[in-house]
Design a protein around this motif. Structure first.
Motif, PDB file in Angstrom:
ATOM      1  N   GLN A 253     -15.474  32.244  15.764  1.00 15.76           N
ATOM      2  CA  GLN A 253     -14.905  31.898  14.456  1.00 15.76           C
ATOM      3  C   GLN A 253     -15.424  32.836  13.370  1.00 15.76           C
ATOM      4  O   GLN A 253     -14.905  32.865  12.272  1.00 15.76           O
TER       5      GLN A 253
ATOM      6  N   THR B 245      -7.467  34.336  12.711  1.00 19.86           N
ATOM      7  CA  THR B 245      -8.023  33.511  11.628  1.00 19.86           C
ATOM      8  C   THR B 245      -9.541  33.632  11.517  1.00 19.86           C
ATOM      9  O   THR B 245     -10.162  32.892  10.758  1.00 19.86           O
TER      10      THR B 245
ATOM     11  N   GLN C 287     -13.296  34.569  10.525  1.00 20.02           N
ATOM     12  CA  GLN C 287     -13.988  35.011   9.324  1.00 20.02           C
ATOM     13  C   GLN C 287     -14.768  36.279   9.655  1.00 20.02           C
ATOM     14  O   GLN C 287     -15.373  36.394  10.729  1.00 20.02           O
TER      15      GLN C 287
ATOM     16  N   GLN D  25     -10.503  36.391   4.092  1.00 20.30           N
ATOM     17  CA  GLN D  25     -11.214  36.262   5.370  1.00 20.30           C
ATOM     18  C   GLN D  25     -12.335  37.279   5.531  1.00 20.30           C
ATOM     19  O   GLN D  25     -13.069  37.230   6.517  1.00 20.30           O
TER      20      GLN D  25
END
Length: 280
Positions: A8, A89, A91, A155
């Motif tokens: 993530q 998506t 980070q 992001q």
């Protein structure tokens, strides 16, 4: 059986901009799964395939934030598209250091390892060098733009090395807040330097011993007698200084790219264009 998760969060670089420090802040937390060493999957290990990459996170527990750090992603021309294709998506954290300081620190790291010789200008003078990593890895304006071609700016978190030096606790707290993690209370871990180029080393000949020979010493590491003997022969590394002429050439080389980066980020990077003493 479910496949292991994908990250993530990815710390993408730059090398020699305290990426190991931020990784330490995350890796030592029980609510984060951040395996080491750097996988380099989206750069030089991409041929290993997604299954291999996922296997690195097989130990992630439910509820843990899954992360990785590979400091060469920022400058790798194919990494942004590869990352966006697999984890759109995710980070991203980029840490940027005065590019002149970064280039010299990168050279010092390889000098410390015995991978380059003492002719520093041969590696950092753009007219002579054949080792493009020292110069091109610091073209942050170009590299950040490439990532923003594939990711929304929201992001991508950009941290300046100067901010970490000035207030590491505030930087760590900001990153944890961004990730939705509780603040860290271990002040010693926040202040601890990692990859310290000032620490003493045993002679290069001993560091170049074959791995099987080094493994013979593994059971002794940490024991008082072994560490005492190591301290007797370890010496600080004396790094070749960067000449004023090469420092100026580096500053000129990066000037336009720094301006581009400042416009992209909307931040004042004027401190990078002022003469300063580079450190490891």
């Amino acid at each position: 059986m479910d496949s292991p998760p994908l990250p993530q969060l990815i710390v993408i670089g730059a090398a020699k901009a305290a990426t190991t420090w931020i990784a330490h802040q995350l890796r030592t937390r029980p609510d984060v799964c951040m395996p080491g060493p750097e996988p380099h999957y989206f750069s030089r290990e991409f041929d290993r395939g997604e299954a291999w990459y996922r296997s690195l996170f097989a130990d992630a527990r439910p509820g843990q934030l899954v992360a990785e750090k590979s400091a060469d992603y920022l400058a790798h021309p194919k990494a942004p598209a590869r990352i966006a294709a697999l984890v759109p998506t995710v980070q991203l954290i980029a840490q940027l250091r005065n590019p002149v300081e970064r280039a010299y620190s990168d050279y010092c790291m390889l000098f410390r390892r015995g991978q380059v010789d003492g002719d520093v200008d041969r590696y950092l003078d753009g007219r002579r060098t054949t080792e493009r990593r020292f110069l091109e890895d610091g073209l942050y304006g170009r590299h950040i733009r490439r990532f923003l071609d594939h990711f929304p700016q929201a992001q991508l978190k950009v941290i300046l090395h100067d901010e970490i030096k000035r207030d590491p606790a505030a930087v760590a707290a900001d990153v944890l807040h961004m990730l939705g993690l509780p603040p860290r209370v271990d002040g010693e871990a926040i202040e601890r330097r990692v990859n310290d180029g000032a620490s003493a080393l045993v002679p290069l000949a001993l560091r170049r011993l074959p791995a099987p020979v080094k493994r013979l010493a593994d059971p002794l590491r940490g024991k008082p007698l072994f560490e005492r003997a190591r301290r007797l022969i370890a010496r600080p590394v004396r790094y070749p200084p960067l000449s004023d002429d090469t420092r100026k050439r580096l500053a000129d080389f990066y000037s336009e790219d720094i301006d581009q980066l400042a416009r992209t980020l909307g931040r004042d990077l004027g401190a990078w264009t002022k003469p300063a003493l580079a450190v490891q």
